[in-house]
Design an enzyme around this catalytic site. Sequence first.
Site, PDB file in Angstrom:
ATOM      1  N   GLY A   8       0.794  -1.223   0.000  1.00  0.00           N
ATOM      2  CA  GLY A   8       0.000   0.000   0.000  1.00  0.00           C
ATOM      3  C   GLY A   8       0.824   1.269   0.000  1.00  0.00           C
ATOM      4  N   THR A  22      -0.359   4.099  -2.673  1.00  0.00           N
ATOM      5  CA  THR A  22      -1.266   5.083  -3.269  1.00  0.00           C
ATOM      6  C   THR A  22      -2.471   5.375  -2.378  1.00  0.00           C
ATOM      7  OG1 THR A  22      -0.631   4.342  -5.473  1.00  0.00           O
ATOM      8  CG2 THR A  22      -2.674   5.573  -5.304  1.00  0.00           C
ATOM      9  N   TRP A  48      -6.480   1.439  -4.672  1.00  0.00           N
ATOM     10  CA  TRP A  48      -5.945   0.688  -5.807  1.00  0.00           C
ATOM     11  C   TRP A  48      -4.972  -0.395  -5.341  1.00  0.00           C
ATOM     12  CZ3 TRP A  48      -9.171   2.090  -9.293  1.00  0.00           C
ATOM     13  CH2 TRP A  48      -9.590   3.413  -9.379  1.00  0.00           C
ATOM     14  N   THR A  99      -3.836  -4.073  -4.922  1.00  0.00           N
ATOM     15  CA  THR A  99      -3.972  -5.447  -5.398  1.00  0.00           C
ATOM     16  C   THR A  99      -3.973  -6.390  -4.198  1.00  0.00           C
ATOM     17  OG1 THR A  99      -2.771  -4.842  -7.415  1.00  0.00           O
ATOM     18  CG2 THR A  99      -2.978  -7.184  -6.933  1.00  0.00           C
ATOM     19  N   GLY A 150     -10.874  -6.828 -36.995  1.00  0.00           N
ATOM     20  CA  GLY A 150     -12.068  -6.133 -37.469  1.00  0.00           C
ATOM     21  C   GLY A 150     -13.208  -6.239 -36.468  1.00  0.00           C
ATOM     22  N   GLU A 194       1.952   1.350 -11.070  1.00  0.00           N
ATOM     23  CA  GLU A 194       3.354   1.425 -10.639  1.00  0.00           C
ATOM     24  C   GLU A 194       4.117   2.546 -11.348  1.00  0.00           C
ATOM     25  OE1 GLU A 194       5.523  -2.059  -9.666  1.00  0.00           O
ATOM     26  OE2 GLU A 194       3.729  -3.304  -9.611  1.00  0.00           O
ATOM     27  N   THR A 244       2.823   6.076 -13.832  1.00  0.00           N
ATOM     28  CA  THR A 244       2.286   6.321 -15.172  1.00  0.00           C
ATOM     29  C   THR A 244       3.415   6.511 -16.187  1.00  0.00           C
ATOM     30  OG1 THR A 244       2.267   8.717 -14.821  1.00  0.00           O
ATOM     31  CG2 THR A 244       0.277   7.494 -14.177  1.00  0.00           C
TER      32      THR A 244
END
Length: 393
Positions: A137, A139, A169, A171, A352, A376, A378
């Site tokens: 942790g 952020t 955020w 994980t 397509g 991790e 930008t």
Amino acid sequence: MDAMLTDTPNYGGYDFAMNENKQMVGQMARDFAERYIKPHVMEWDEAQHFPVDLFKKLGELGMMGVFVPEQYGGSGFGYYEYVTVISEIAKVCGAIGLSVAAHNSLCTGHILAFGNEEQKHKWLPKLATAEWLGAWGLTEANTGSDALHMNTTAVLDGDYYIVNGSKNWITHGKSGNVAVVMVRTGEKGDSHGISALVIEKGTPGFTHGKKENKLGMRASETTELIFDNCRVPKENLLGVEGEGFKQAMQVLDGGRISIAALSLGIAKGAFDAAVAYAKERHQFGQPISNFQGIAFKLADMATEIEASELLIMQAADLKNRHLPVSKQSAMAKYYASETAVRTATEAVQIFGGYGYTKDFPVEKFYRDAKLCTIGEGTSEIQKIVISREVLKG
């Protein structure tokens, strides 16, 4: 060009041969992904199901403790093998690759790098075997890239730190058994005012918040962490108080290689699907791969994937030899993540209309790839890191 090569420490140290370890690990990861992940990819994605039992199986094979020395129950491998594991899994499912990467490089990697012997013996054996899943942790809701202004605080009260605040955020925020959490123990904006604490699930005052409903990487769990007068034993401090930010930046240097490897796998998966489809799909009496417009797309994709892999392996080599890696890991992460997005976009274009449906694999690669340019650090942050390194001195 010669000057650039001279500026890079030990450039070219990477052994380009496929050694026995890489072959073995690569084949094991491929076989595992084909057998246990591929049949469930869309089912897990649609349901946002986080398959905890799958990671237990990965742990049994040593893929959840790649770096961890054997004395702590791990595989004792280096970054070449690690990149191979992540990329091979991500070729099948980026979300599972992301969770394997976060567990290995962030939580487990942080404890391995900065824990004392007692801490390593306490947590690493459980993490390396995936008996426990790890979270990390940094952020927060209002401090993404600006981590120095975090609001989560830890105040020492006798033998405990009292932690208050939240992280976003994260994980494995819900299913993780232990988290390494960066907390403010000093003034906002002070790089020596942040510390790293290991907090176990079940600690009073430690809960998880909402699970994010994401565009991609949906089988990788992402939630909030919430701390309400959470009492953490002071012996859970990693290193020295005030060193948490410095530790986190070093952990992220390795983490960027993780996301680069994740990006590489996603790009390879999308590319392989696009090549196969271009050979099979006929228009105007011939395979669409015969048309220059398609063939040139594939040429660009292949070239960028090869370049990404070389950048990643250069960073892995430096990391293995404990050399400075900030610039190379940022370059690898930046280029490989943007390559994954471009490759997945072109793969959808080659398919397509079919590429826009969930009946074919490229739409998921397209959704999963975008996270790699954000998580991790930008792409913009990577360019800041790269430019600072280039302009030093």
